[in-house]
Design a protein around this motif. Structure first.
Motif, short mmCIF file in Angstrom:
data_model
loop_
_atom_site.label_atom_id
_atom_site.label_comp_id
_atom_site.label_asym_id
_atom_site.label_seq_id
_atom_site.Cartn_x
_atom_site.Cartn_y
_atom_site.Cartn_z
N THR A 7 -27.15 3.32 -31.17
CA THR A 7 -27.13 4.12 -29.94
C THR A 7 -25.81 4.89 -29.84
OG1 THR A 7 -28.60 2.57 -28.82
CG2 THR A 7 -27.30 4.03 -27.42
N GLN A 8 -24.72 4.24 -30.20
CA GLN A 8 -23.42 4.93 -30.20
C GLN A 8 -23.41 6.06 -31.22
OE1 GLN A 8 -20.69 4.27 -28.03
NE2 GLN A 8 -20.20 6.30 -28.85
N GLU A 9 -24.07 5.84 -32.34
CA GLU A 9 -24.18 6.89 -33.36
C GLU A 9 -24.91 8.11 -32.79
OE1 GLU A 9 -27.10 7.68 -37.10
OE2 GLU A 9 -26.20 5.68 -37.03
N PHE A 10 -25.98 7.86 -32.03
CA PHE A 10 -26.72 8.97 -31.40
C PHE A 10 -25.82 9.72 -30.42
CE2 PHE A 10 -30.90 6.30 -31.69
CZ PHE A 10 -30.89 6.43 -33.07
N ILE A 11 -25.02 8.96 -29.68
CA ILE A 11 -24.09 9.57 -28.72
C ILE A 11 -23.08 10.45 -29.46
CG2 ILE A 11 -22.22 9.08 -27.09
CD1 ILE A 11 -23.77 6.54 -26.29
N ASP A 12 -22.52 9.90 -30.52
CA ASP A 12 -21.49 10.63 -31.26
C ASP A 12 -22.04 11.86 -31.96
OD1 ASP A 12 -19.71 8.68 -30.45
OD2 ASP A 12 -19.81 7.55 -32.33
N GLU A 13 -23.30 11.76 -32.42
CA GLU A 13 -23.88 12.87 -33.17
C GLU A 13 -24.09 14.09 -32.28
OE1 GLU A 13 -27.99 14.18 -35.46
OE2 GLU A 13 -27.62 12.05 -35.13
N TRP A 14 -24.71 13.88 -31.10
CA TRP A 14 -24.94 15.05 -30.24
C TRP A 14 -25.23 14.72 -28.78
CZ3 TRP A 14 -29.74 16.39 -27.88
CH2 TRP A 14 -30.82 15.57 -28.23
N LEU A 15 -25.86 13.58 -28.52
CA LEU A 15 -26.26 13.29 -27.14
C LEU A 15 -25.07 13.12 -26.20
CD1 LEU A 15 -29.18 10.98 -28.13
CD2 LEU A 15 -29.44 12.87 -26.53
N GLY A 16 -23.96 12.66 -26.75
CA GLY A 16 -22.78 12.44 -25.92
C GLY A 16 -22.19 13.70 -25.34
N TYR A 17 -22.46 14.84 -25.97
CA TYR A 17 -21.95 16.10 -25.44
C TYR A 17 -22.59 16.46 -24.10
CZ TYR A 17 -19.73 16.88 -29.96
OH TYR A 17 -18.94 16.77 -31.07
N PHE A 18 -23.71 15.81 -23.79
CA PHE A 18 -24.43 16.10 -22.55
C PHE A 18 -24.44 14.91 -21.59
CE2 PHE A 18 -26.18 18.69 -25.98
CZ PHE A 18 -26.05 19.97 -25.44
N ILE A 19 -23.56 13.95 -21.82
CA ILE A 19 -23.45 12.79 -20.94
C ILE A 19 -22.28 12.99 -19.99
CG2 ILE A 19 -22.80 10.35 -20.87
CD1 ILE A 19 -24.48 9.88 -23.32
N ASN A 20 -22.53 12.78 -18.71
CA ASN A 20 -21.46 12.90 -17.72
C ASN A 20 -20.67 11.60 -17.70
OD1 ASN A 20 -20.01 12.82 -15.16
ND2 ASN A 20 -21.16 14.67 -14.66
N PRO A 21 -19.37 11.64 -18.00
CA PRO A 21 -18.58 10.40 -18.06
C PRO A 21 -18.54 9.65 -16.74
CG PRO A 21 -17.17 12.36 -18.19
CD PRO A 21 -18.57 12.83 -18.34
N GLN A 22 -18.76 10.35 -15.62
CA GLN A 22 -18.74 9.67 -14.32
C GLN A 22 -19.85 8.63 -14.20
OE1 GLN A 22 -16.50 9.90 -11.78
NE2 GLN A 22 -15.30 11.14 -13.21
#
Length: 592
Positions: A274-289
């Motif tokens: 799941t972290q890999e998915f975040i790092d690859e591209w999904l994390g660019y659209f996640i609001n850190p809040q």
């Protein structure tokens, strides 16, 4: 051994509550076997909500994704379920009956077992027809009680709704605590009463962790007869999402419940992937809040998943309000000042619009009314001045009955505007639409798809599906992704350094002659516009990249150099270019 409690992994909602997009088909197919290996999930939430829509926005086909994903889980005996917004189905506005009925046939054929059917107003009229359609299609219809805390949302209110949904065909019920503000003792007593009257009906609890009550709520509902609990996994658990399965399992096991064991090796693999998915591209659209819990949510009752968009909206309104305050010689408001003002205004607005449960889309409508009120109050215009058709539609009853009473001020305002209240059954206000969409499919030569699933996607998400079919959706998505990457890189380095980094492994595609640039000479059809390729498009060495028409009429072909991925475009269709101008950059494939 105590009562048996099962767990459902709400992998879809983990992503939706965190950011904008969902994992791609290839990613879901990779991680599904690991969920099975974990050995603790009886169910997995696979789709529904915004899943199908954001797949289309990313240029992906949601039908292929759902079929492949559910197949793996089914083969292991894990049930799959989806989220269904009742009258709004899988979008934010009402859907005609024939499209809603088709949805259940399509989703059952795709391998979805259970539909969690909720209505944002808890109006049984919006729920009952869909329970019937889902059952006829072969799905398990799960009715839903949207939980909130107000003077009208009593235990008696919810028990009556539970009775109505079961009478209408619900085989299961979900207590959907979408903001996590349900009080544990209240939820426990509600569970006890429903189970006492309907002992054979399966109950499932869905509670967000935002305000911090969800673990206590889970223990209370488990003690009072709950059968299934929705849980998450790291790195997307907690915050404004959901409690982690490890903590929930530990708590219940210690309390004497019969809960499944967790294969921790598999958990860590799922966590890492799941972290890999975040790092690859999904994390660019996640609001850190959304990674942070907030007790402030208890006061306003807004869902935690709204906080990111709400803060963005608040920032824009704050700038406008502070400009007005400066002109009046008044002190500017901080973000915290504005946040408290907004929460207070939501508390003012909510009872006056009839206490709609603060869930999609009515949480957005209520928040937007409050936000606009802050602006118009600052302008000296009073409240309820800036309200669009959606907000008025909720107030007038076009989406269903609000649980409470609309205030007299809004009734008078509606009369002044010539607006009429209605108590008509909302789904009867919409004409059937499938024939029109069939005609469009036929005219475009588009295949209806297996089990009419492509027809369904067009009918459910017309604009997004058309953009998906034309390729514009993928182009837009890749451009947005590149912009997000550039923004993240730009926050750390100078513009010059960012450009150098971006072009370090890229070949400049230059114009060989002076002339007019053409990416293509026509689109995919006679009426399709010719447009530049999308960022991320792959080329092989020697592929045609574009054309330049020289002043003397010759059309010169420009090759794609050594091939690779398009990372930047510097000229549009029809642009005038000089010899040597950089048209674009193509990043070479990685060389060992």
């Amino acid at each position: 051994m105590g009562k048996k409690i099962q767990f459902s992994l709400i992998y879809r909602d983990m992503w939706q509550s965190s950011g904008k997009f969902q994992p791609r088909k290839d990613q879901l197919v990779r991680i599904a076997p690991i969920f099975i290996e974990m050995g603790c999930f009886a169910r997995v939430e696979t789709n529904g909500g915004a899943f199908e829509q954001v797949n289309l926005l990313a240029g992906e086909n949601p039908n292929e994704s759902v079929r492949a994903y559910t197949k793996i889980l089914h083969e292991a005996g894990i049930k799959t379920h989806m989220l269904d917004r009742g009258l709004n189905a899988l979008r934010m506005y009402p859907v005609p009956d024939d499209v809603r009925a088709l949805m259940y046939r399509v989703k059952h054929a795709q391998g979805v077992d259970i539909t969690r059917l909720f209505d944002g107003l808890n109006d049984i009229r919006n729920i009952a027809p869909a329970l019937k359609w889902a059952k006829e299609a072969g799905m398990t219809p799960q009715g839903t009680l949207c939980i909130t805390t107000s003077p009208v949302h009593t235990i008696e209110y919810y028990c009556k709704l539970a009775d109505e949904e079961i009478a209408a065909g619900a085989e299961e019920l979900c207590l959907k605590d979408m903001a996590g503000i349900g009080q544990p003792a209240f939820l426990g007593e509600l569970t006890r009463r429903i189970k006492e009257k309907h002992p054979d009906v399966i109950l499932e609890y869905h509670g967000h962790s935002g305000p911090g009550l969800s673990m206590a709520s889970m223990l209370e509902v488990a003690k009072n007869g709950m059968d299934i609990l929705d849980v998450a996994i790291e790195p997307l658990s907690w915050g404004k999402v959901h409690p982690d399965v490890i903590s929930v399992q530990s708590m219940l096991k210690n309390a004497g419940f019969d809960v499944p064991e967790i294969n921790m090796d598999a958990y860590m693999k799922a966590r890492a992937m799941t972290q890999e998915f975040i790092d690859e591209w999904l994390g660019y659209f996640i609001n850190p809040q959304n990674k942070y819990m907030s007790s402030l949510l208890l006061g306003c009752g807004l869902p935690g998943g709204m906080m990111g968009s709400m803060m963005a909206d608040l920032g824009g309104i704050r700038a406008t309000i502070n400009n007005l305050r400066k002109k009046k010689g008044e002190a500017e408001l901080s973000v915290d000042d504005m946040l408290i003002k907004l929460f207070d205004e939501v508390a003012y607005v909510w009872p006056r619009v009839g206490y709609p449960p603060l869930v999609t889309p009515f949480s957005q409508y209520t928040k937007n009314i409050a936000l606009m009120n802050l602006l118009t109050l600052e302008q000296g215009k009073g409240r309820f001045v800036m309200m669009d058709d959606s907000m008025w539609g909720m107030i007038l009853g076009k989406s269903g009955r609000v649980p409470g009473e609309i205030c007299q001020e809004l009734k008078d305002l509606a009369k002044q505007k010539g607006l009429e209240f209605t108590d008509a059954d909302p789904h009867t206000l919409l004409p059937n639409a499938l024939d029109d969409f069939r005609k469009e499919m036929d005219e475009n030569g588009w295949d209806y798809g297996q089990d009419d699933e492509e027809l369904f996607e067009l009918a459910m998400h017309p604009e997004q599906y058309r953009n998906y079919k034309s390729g514009q959706a993928k182009k837009n998505f890749l451009a947005d992704l590149q912009a997000a990457k550039d923004a993240k890189l730009g926050a750390k380095v100078s513009p010059e350094e960012a450009a150098a980094f971006k072009h370090a492994k890229a070949d400049a595609i230059v114009s060989p002659v002076k002339g007019q640039l053409f990416w293509e000479f026509q689109g995919d059809g006679e009426a399709a516009p010719a447009i530049e390729p999308f960022i991320g498009k792959e080329y092989k060495e020697g592929d045609v990249f574009c054309y330049v028409q020289a002043p003397w009429g010759e059309i010169v072909t420009v090759p794609a150099a050594l091939g690779g991925k398009l990372v930047e475009i510097n000229a549009k269709q029809g642009a005038k270019v000089n010899k040597g101008d950089v048209i674009a950059y193509i990043e070479r494939a990685h060389e060992e």
